[in-house]
Design an enzyme around this catalytic site. Structure first.
Site, short mmCIF file in Angstrom:
data_model
loop_
_atom_site.label_atom_id
_atom_site.label_comp_id
_atom_site.label_asym_id
_atom_site.label_seq_id
_atom_site.Cartn_x
_atom_site.Cartn_y
_atom_site.Cartn_z
N GLU A 70 0.84 -1.21 0.00
CA GLU A 70 0.00 0.00 0.00
C GLU A 70 0.87 1.25 0.00
OE1 GLU A 70 -3.26 0.21 -0.51
OE2 GLU A 70 -3.01 2.39 -0.52
N GLU A 77 1.02 6.53 -6.93
CA GLU A 77 -0.06 7.50 -7.17
C GLU A 77 0.46 8.93 -7.10
OE1 GLU A 77 -3.93 5.00 -5.55
OE2 GLU A 77 -3.02 6.54 -4.28
#
Length: 122
Positions: A70, A77
């Site tokens: 993550e 991102e």
């Protein structure tokens, strides 16, 4: 040893930067909160069931793997958002693939955890 007091070198600063990055991600990423909460619940269940040392190692690797993935997804991102604000198909693909990696490992972790805990429940 020279005896002079030096500032921490890049090696020690890299730990500070790494912890800063983890802190930034925890402040802003909802999915990281969810995954950490699930990891905490798994730890509590593991303590309750008195799982073996080898099972602790497996459970720890699964929790750490999901959270690490993550963090990588979050970094990807951010880089994509930095490079382009346009809705480019390659930017979308990069974000979706990184998120897919997190999802794939999370599902794998659930299956493996189920198999680990099953022998303690039955």
């Amino acid at each position: 040893m020279t005896g002079d007091r030096r500032k921490p070198g890049p090696f020690l600063k890299s730990f500070v930067w790494a912890f800063s990055g983890i802190g930034q991600a925890f402040k802003s990423e909802r999915n990281l909160h969810v995954q950490s909460s699930v990891g905490f619940i798994v730890i509590v269940v593991s303590i309750y069931l008195h799982i073996s040392l080898s099972d602790w190692i497996h459970v720890s690797l699964l929790i750490g793997g999901v959270i690490s993935l993550e963090l990588v997804n979050t970094a990807i991102e951010r880089v994509v958002d930095l490079v382009t604000e346009d809705k480019h198909p390659l930017a979308k693909a990069a974000k979706d693939i990184a998120a897919g990696a997190v999802l794939f490992f999370s599902i794998t972790s659930v299956v493996i955890s189920f198999l680990i805990f099953l022998k303690y429940i039955l």
